[in-house]
Each structure stands twice: as structure tokens, then as C-alpha cells.
Design an enzyme around this catalytic site. Sequence first.
Site, PDB file in Angstrom:
ATOM      1  N   LYS A 210      33.269  40.667  22.588  1.00  0.00           N
ATOM      2  CA  LYS A 210      34.389  41.326  23.501  1.00  0.00           C
ATOM      3  C   LYS A 210      35.632  40.561  23.215  1.00  0.00           C
ATOM      4  O   LYS A 210      35.761  39.407  22.787  1.00  0.00           O
ATOM      5  CB  LYS A 210      34.000  41.349  25.149  1.00  0.00           C
ATOM      6  CG  LYS A 210      33.965  39.715  25.605  1.00  0.00           C
ATOM      7  CD  LYS A 210      35.233  39.075  25.898  1.00  0.00           C
ATOM      8  CE  LYS A 210      35.260  37.705  26.479  1.00  0.00           C
ATOM      9  NZ  LYS A 210      36.635  37.123  26.614  1.00  0.00           N
TER      10      LYS A 210
ATOM     11  N   ASP B  69      30.672  36.136  32.764  1.00  0.00           N
ATOM     12  CA  ASP B  69      31.142  36.995  31.832  1.00  0.00           C
ATOM     13  C   ASP B  69      29.788  38.382  31.562  1.00  0.00           C
ATOM     14  O   ASP B  69      30.060  39.227  30.927  1.00  0.00           O
ATOM     15  CB  ASP B  69      31.512  36.617  30.300  1.00  0.00           C
ATOM     16  CG  ASP B  69      33.160  36.490  30.282  1.00  0.00           C
ATOM     17  OD1 ASP B  69      33.804  36.925  31.127  1.00  0.00           O
ATOM     18  OD2 ASP B  69      33.271  35.818  29.407  1.00  0.00           O
TER      19      ASP B  69
END
Length: 295
Positions: free
Chosen positions: A15, A141
Amino acid sequence: MKPVLQNHTVFAYAKINLSLDILGTRPDGYHEVQMLMQSLTLHDTITLRVQPAPGVSLSCSELSLPTDERNLAYRAASLFLSAYAPSYGVELHLEKKIPSAAGLAGGSSDAAAVLRGLNEMFGFPASDAALSSLGLQLGADVPYCLLLGTALSEGIGERLTPLPAAPACYCLLVKPAAGASTKQVYTDYDALTQTTEIPRPDTEGLLDALSTGDYAGLTSRLCNVLEPVTLRLVPEIADLKETLYSLGADGALMSGSGPTVFGLFSTETAAKNAKAHFLRTGYAPRTFLTEFYQR
């Protein structure tokens, strides 16, 4: 609970942060964040094999990484099995492509992929919410890495709002040789903001750009409040951004707490030319050309 699959292969996607803002510090010491997250097609590959006796074993293509409870993929497997399949074990093999300690959520994504994979292998005993709750125990996350795509992440990362897909483009990742400790970056951020005003993201403008598919509006608003902090630890970040822009990037930014810098390109030709430049100048092991992944 018996497995419905004995063997399974899952992907763990990297990401980037198209924006990262810190709204304050909570009483528990965690930072309240607001981040525009985007997953990439760059991924690790994890193979899972159910074992008839309890326990987790992990092997990894990157020999420098731990293969015990210090590894988030290992811990994710232990957490899931203890909650949903305590009579079984799993054998994991992790093929790493996402660079470690890079601000790309490689470890968190590996953990999310293991949770997702085991849930599939045992017939989906965990709801999405339950899986996200398990993930949050492993890292802030991880819930996003379970969701994937384009999303707004708030709180400490547990409050997620799926967003319209970001405009398609090419993303070139370049990682400096030097690293940066996430803990150190956040500590330095707290100190720096006592004396210095740091530019903050135009989150509303970014959301508007996404809602209309405005690529220029998106690339012109990339902003990460941690970048000026990490830049003091890794000055190379500024050089990488300047080079990316000189090579035709429409936007460039450091991801997460760093130190990886990404450049966004509207054409494949420009992106490939930029990649070739970095390969020629010593960044061969730390340069990756990828694209946005959408769920």
C-alpha cells in the site's frame, strides 16, 4: 471446525499513502490519523498448508526476516487458529516482493493475507468485522490491508471508509538505502510540531478529486505530514522526489513513515523510462514499477 481447503495461495498487496495527516495524540499514546490509502499490484505470495496437529511453521524467501512470533504472518496464523481452529496447525511459506521497513505495509499485508486465507480455508467462520478485529490486535494497518483498494483510514487505522477507485496510473516506488524507525519518526514529529508548522493534506479536496475521477486534482494534493520529519533522518528522500518530477512524474510523495518515495505517472512510457533511470543509477534492488490495485 474442519478445513474445507488443505492448501491455499494468497497474495499480500503493498500500500501507499496518498495522504497522511495526524489529528492529535490520544490518552493511550497512539496518534489519531486521517489517511487516504491505496493498495498496489505489487504483492508478496503466501502458500498455506493445513496441518492435523496444532502449531505454526513459517519459511520465508527473505532469509533476514524472522520466522517465529516476531513475524506478523506467523502471529496472524496463531491468532486465527486459537480463535477458530485450535485443533489444527498451518505451514506457511512467504515469498517476499514488498521491501521490508519501507512504509509499504509489507508485514501488515502479510498478516492480513494469512487471516483472509485461513478464513477461506476453514469455511469463513469469521465475519469481516471479526477478522478486522483480529487484525487490529496485530497492527493498525492490518484492517485496511484486509479491505484493500482506495479507502479513508481514521482513528488509529481501524475506522475505514471505502472510496471510489482512484484514477488508473503507473506507480514507481524507489526506496533509499537508509532506513527510518517508525517510532523515531513519530517521536520526532511530536517534537517538531511544537515549534514548526507542517503543511497538512487537503483531505476534502482529495475526496472531491476521487469522487470525480480527477487525476490532476489527486496528484496535485499528495501530502504526508511525516515526510518533513523523515526527511531530516533520510535527506535522500528530497533528491528522489526531485528526480521523479524531473522524469515526468505527475506527483511524488513519501509513503507512510518512509522511507520509500513513489511517483505517479499517467503513461506507461514515462514510468518505464523513469524506472530505467533508477536502475542505471544504483537503485536496481529497490525500484518497483506497479499500478493501483482495486478490489
